[in-house]
Every structure is written in C-alpha cells, then in structure tokens.
Scaffold this motif. Structure first.
Motif, PDB file in Angstrom:
ATOM      1  N   UNK A  51      18.805 -59.525  -6.661  1.00  0.00           N
ATOM      2  CA  UNK A  51      17.927 -60.031  -7.717  1.00  0.00           C
ATOM      3  C   UNK A  51      18.644 -60.693  -8.867  1.00  0.00           C
ATOM      4  N   UNK A  52      19.948 -60.820  -8.771  1.00  0.00           N
ATOM      5  CA  UNK A  52      20.718 -61.471  -9.837  1.00  0.00           C
ATOM      6  C   UNK A  52      20.651 -62.985  -9.722  1.00  0.00           C
ATOM      7  N   UNK A  53      20.496 -63.675 -10.837  1.00  0.00           N
ATOM      8  CA  UNK A  53      20.457 -65.145 -10.798  1.00  0.00           C
ATOM      9  C   UNK A  53      21.787 -65.719 -10.316  1.00  0.00           C
ATOM     10  N   UNK A  54      21.717 -66.837  -9.617  1.00  0.00           N
ATOM     11  CA  UNK A  54      22.940 -67.470  -9.099  1.00  0.00           C
ATOM     12  C   UNK A  54      23.342 -68.706  -9.896  1.00  0.00           C
ATOM     13  N   UNK A  55      22.546 -69.073 -10.911  1.00  0.00           N
ATOM     14  CA  UNK A  55      22.914 -70.199 -11.766  1.00  0.00           C
ATOM     15  C   UNK A  55      22.453 -69.928 -13.193  1.00  0.00           C
ATOM     16  N   UNK A  56      22.796 -70.801 -14.104  1.00  0.00           N
ATOM     17  CA  UNK A  56      22.461 -70.630 -15.506  1.00  0.00           C
ATOM     18  C   UNK A  56      21.035 -70.960 -15.865  1.00  0.00           C
ATOM     19  N   UNK A  57      20.227 -71.385 -14.883  1.00  0.00           N
ATOM     20  CA  UNK A  57      18.845 -71.767 -15.162  1.00  0.00           C
ATOM     21  C   UNK A  57      17.856 -70.660 -14.850  1.00  0.00           C
ATOM     22  N   UNK A  58      18.334 -69.495 -14.489  1.00  0.00           N
ATOM     23  CA  UNK A  58      17.477 -68.344 -14.195  1.00  0.00           C
ATOM     24  C   UNK A  58      18.008 -67.125 -14.940  1.00  0.00           C
ATOM     25  N   UNK A  59      17.102 -66.167 -15.190  1.00  0.00           N
ATOM     26  CA  UNK A  59      17.464 -64.969 -15.935  1.00  0.00           C
ATOM     27  C   UNK A  59      16.782 -63.771 -15.299  1.00  0.00           C
ATOM     28  N   UNK A  60      17.517 -62.666 -15.202  1.00  0.00           N
ATOM     29  CA  UNK A  60      16.912 -61.398 -14.827  1.00  0.00           C
ATOM     30  C   UNK A  60      16.870 -60.557 -16.099  1.00  0.00           C
ATOM     31  N   UNK A  61      15.693 -60.037 -16.431  1.00  0.00           N
ATOM     32  CA  UNK A  61      15.563 -59.210 -17.628  1.00  0.00           C
ATOM     33  C   UNK A  61      15.006 -57.857 -17.221  1.00  0.00           C
ATOM     34  N   UNK A  62      15.660 -56.791 -17.666  1.00  0.00           N
ATOM     35  CA  UNK A  62      15.194 -55.432 -17.402  1.00  0.00           C
ATOM     36  C   UNK A  62      14.911 -54.754 -18.730  1.00  0.00           C
ATOM     37  N   UNK A  63      13.757 -54.073 -18.813  1.00  0.00           N
ATOM     38  CA  UNK A  63      13.443 -53.357 -20.048  1.00  0.00           C
ATOM     39  C   UNK A  63      14.123 -51.991 -20.066  1.00  0.00           C
ATOM     40  N   UNK A  64      13.889 -51.236 -21.111  1.00  0.00           N
ATOM     41  CA  UNK A  64      14.551 -49.948 -21.276  1.00  0.00           C
ATOM     42  C   UNK A  64      14.138 -48.915 -20.236  1.00  0.00           C
ATOM     43  N   UNK A  65      13.034 -49.157 -19.529  1.00  0.00           N
ATOM     44  CA  UNK A  65      12.610 -48.240 -18.456  1.00  0.00           C
ATOM     45  C   UNK A  65      13.111 -48.683 -17.088  1.00  0.00           C
ATOM     46  N   UNK A  66      13.901 -49.751 -17.067  1.00  0.00           N
ATOM     47  CA  UNK A  66      14.465 -50.224 -15.813  1.00  0.00           C
ATOM     48  C   UNK A  66      13.533 -51.132 -15.017  1.00  0.00           C
ATOM     49  N   UNK A  67      12.438 -51.572 -15.600  1.00  0.00           N
ATOM     50  CA  UNK A  67      11.538 -52.501 -14.928  1.00  0.00           C
ATOM     51  C   UNK A  67      12.061 -53.907 -15.192  1.00  0.00           C
ATOM     52  N   UNK A  68      12.325 -54.630 -14.103  1.00  0.00           N
ATOM     53  CA  UNK A  68      12.971 -55.923 -14.212  1.00  0.00           C
ATOM     54  C   UNK A  68      12.039 -57.061 -13.807  1.00  0.00           C
TER      55      UNK A  68
END
Length: 72
Positions: A51-68
């Motif tokens: 689920x990690x982005x492979x370029x600078x045009x995408x973002x993975x964001x996870x909140x403090x409860x681990x929901x991404x």
C-alpha cells in the motif's frame, strides 16, 4: 493566452505565477489529491503490494488508530 487588449501578442506573465497545465505547476505540492481504492492503486502500479506509494504523486495517510487511506 490572448491579452485582454486583443492584440494577439504574448500575454504578460509574472515570474512567480504558475499556470495550470504547465510543467512547473504539475508538482505534487500543487496538485489536489483524491482518495483512491488501494486494490486498484496496486493493480495499476501506483502503490506497492503493502500500500505504499511508488511515486511522489501519491500519498498513504494513516490516522492515530492505524486506519489508512491512499490518495493520488
């Protein structure tokens, strides 16, 4: 762009203004991201299998409860 005076000459351009559609504008910090289905992002090569982005045009964001979420 045609100047407002209709002369057809080049429109004046401030050096500190970026225009949509130009290469200078299309950098990750200037774009609006939207949520994107992770399984589709992986299938299209926008994210790796974790689920990690492979370029600078995408973002993975996870909140403090681990929901991404994945945004591109």
């Amino acid at each position: 762009m045609v100047p407002a005076d209709g002369t057809g000459g080049p429109a004046p351009r401030s050096p500190d203004v970026l225009f949509v559609g130009t290469p200078e504008f299309q950098v990750p910090g200037d774009l609006v991201l939207s949520s994107y289905p992770l399984d589709v992002a992986v299938a299209e090569g926008l994210a790796d299998e974790n689920g990690g982005p492979v370029d600078g045009f995408s973002v993975e964001y996870c909140d403090e409860q681990g929901i991404c979420g994945f945004y591109t």
